[in-house]
Scaffold this motif. Sequence first.
Motif, short mmCIF file in Angstrom:
data_model
loop_
_atom_site.label_atom_id
_atom_site.label_comp_id
_atom_site.label_asym_id
_atom_site.label_seq_id
_atom_site.Cartn_x
_atom_site.Cartn_y
_atom_site.Cartn_z
N LYS A 1 0.19 -1.19 0.16
CA LYS A 1 -0.33 0.22 -0.21
C LYS A 1 0.86 1.19 0.25
CE LYS A 1 -3.85 -1.63 2.55
NZ LYS A 1 -4.58 -2.02 3.67
N MET A 2 0.62 2.54 -0.80
CA MET A 2 1.17 4.10 -0.75
C MET A 2 2.06 3.19 -0.81
SD MET A 2 -0.43 5.25 2.89
CE MET A 2 -0.07 7.06 1.90
N ARG A 3 2.86 2.51 -2.60
CA ARG A 3 3.79 2.37 -2.85
C ARG A 3 4.86 3.59 -3.46
NH1 ARG A 3 6.48 -2.67 -1.52
NH2 ARG A 3 8.50 -0.81 -2.87
N CYS A 4 5.82 4.07 -3.66
CA CYS A 4 6.40 5.40 -4.78
C CYS A 4 6.22 4.38 -5.69
CB CYS A 4 7.98 5.27 -4.06
SG CYS A 4 9.04 6.03 -4.89
N TRP A 5 5.82 6.04 -6.33
CA TRP A 5 5.66 6.08 -7.94
C TRP A 5 6.94 5.88 -8.96
CZ3 TRP A 5 7.53 9.00 -11.79
CH2 TRP A 5 7.73 10.22 -11.82
N ILE A 6 7.76 5.69 -8.29
CA ILE A 6 8.85 5.37 -9.13
C ILE A 6 9.41 3.61 -9.27
CG2 ILE A 6 11.66 5.78 -9.36
CD1 ILE A 6 10.42 7.89 -10.52
N PHE A 7 8.87 3.54 -7.63
CA PHE A 7 8.74 2.03 -7.74
C PHE A 7 8.05 1.55 -8.62
CE2 PHE A 7 8.04 -2.33 -5.47
CZ PHE A 7 9.16 -2.52 -4.94
N LYS A 8 7.13 1.96 -7.94
CA LYS A 8 5.65 0.31 -9.14
C LYS A 8 6.27 0.77 -10.41
CE LYS A 8 2.09 3.51 -7.04
NZ LYS A 8 0.61 3.84 -7.15
N ARG A 9 6.64 2.17 -11.32
CA ARG A 9 7.03 1.94 -12.43
C ARG A 9 8.74 1.27 -13.06
NH1 ARG A 9 6.16 7.11 -16.33
NH2 ARG A 9 6.68 6.32 -18.24
N PHE A 10 9.45 1.93 -12.38
CA PHE A 10 11.11 1.37 -12.53
C PHE A 10 10.59 0.19 -11.58
CE2 PHE A 10 10.48 5.41 -13.91
CZ PHE A 10 10.79 5.52 -15.19
N HIS A 11 10.61 -0.36 -10.81
CA HIS A 11 10.70 -1.01 -9.66
C HIS A 11 12.35 -1.04 -9.08
CE1 HIS A 11 7.51 -4.11 -10.47
NE2 HIS A 11 8.17 -3.61 -11.69
N ARG A 12 12.64 0.35 -8.50
CA ARG A 12 13.20 0.44 -8.26
C ARG A 12 13.42 1.63 -6.78
NH1 ARG A 12 15.60 5.66 -9.74
NH2 ARG A 12 15.30 5.47 -11.83
N THR A 13 13.95 2.71 -6.23
CA THR A 13 13.81 2.98 -5.15
C THR A 13 14.77 4.77 -5.71
OG1 THR A 13 14.54 3.10 -3.19
CG2 THR A 13 13.03 2.43 -3.17
N HIS A 14 14.05 5.92 -5.46
CA HIS A 14 15.16 7.08 -5.09
C HIS A 14 15.91 7.03 -4.26
CE1 HIS A 14 11.21 9.41 -6.51
NE2 HIS A 14 11.09 8.82 -5.79
N GLU A 15 16.28 5.80 -3.79
CA GLU A 15 17.65 5.59 -3.01
C GLU A 15 17.91 6.55 -1.69
OE1 GLU A 15 20.47 4.48 -5.69
OE2 GLU A 15 20.00 2.88 -6.49
N PHE A 16 18.94 7.39 -1.15
CA PHE A 16 19.52 8.66 -0.72
C PHE A 16 19.30 9.85 -1.35
CE2 PHE A 16 21.06 4.59 1.81
CZ PHE A 16 20.11 5.16 3.20
N GLU A 17 19.31 10.26 -1.10
CA GLU A 17 19.17 11.63 -1.88
C GLU A 17 19.58 13.19 -1.23
OE1 GLU A 17 17.18 11.91 -5.97
OE2 GLU A 17 15.63 12.20 -4.25
N ASP A 18 20.44 14.33 -1.30
CA ASP A 18 20.44 15.13 -0.36
C ASP A 18 18.57 15.74 0.17
OD1 ASP A 18 19.82 16.79 -2.43
OD2 ASP A 18 21.93 17.82 -2.63
N ALA A 19 18.41 16.57 1.01
CA ALA A 19 17.39 17.30 1.36
C ALA A 19 16.01 18.15 0.12
CB ALA A 19 17.36 18.56 2.28
#
Length: 69
Positions: A41-59
């Motif tokens: 539930k409530m998945r990251c749209w990047i994950f849903k589309r590309f099966h990966r996350t944004h990983e770590f990012e600065d603010a």
Amino acid sequence: PYTPGSTIKPIMLAAAVTEGRHDLAHPIECTGMFDPQHPDKMRCWIFKRFHRTHEFEDASDAIMHSCNI
């Protein structure tokens, strides 16, 4: 072009820094999900589309690339 929720993100970041809950020197991690107890539930749209996350990012990048979870 942005959803209304995106306008609150800089304010929430400023509050987190002011309250000592986030240090700008530390990256923000996108885990691809909002609630680990309910990972489908409530998945990251990047994950849903590309099966990966944004990983770590600065603010600033996390706000720019955020997906509302």
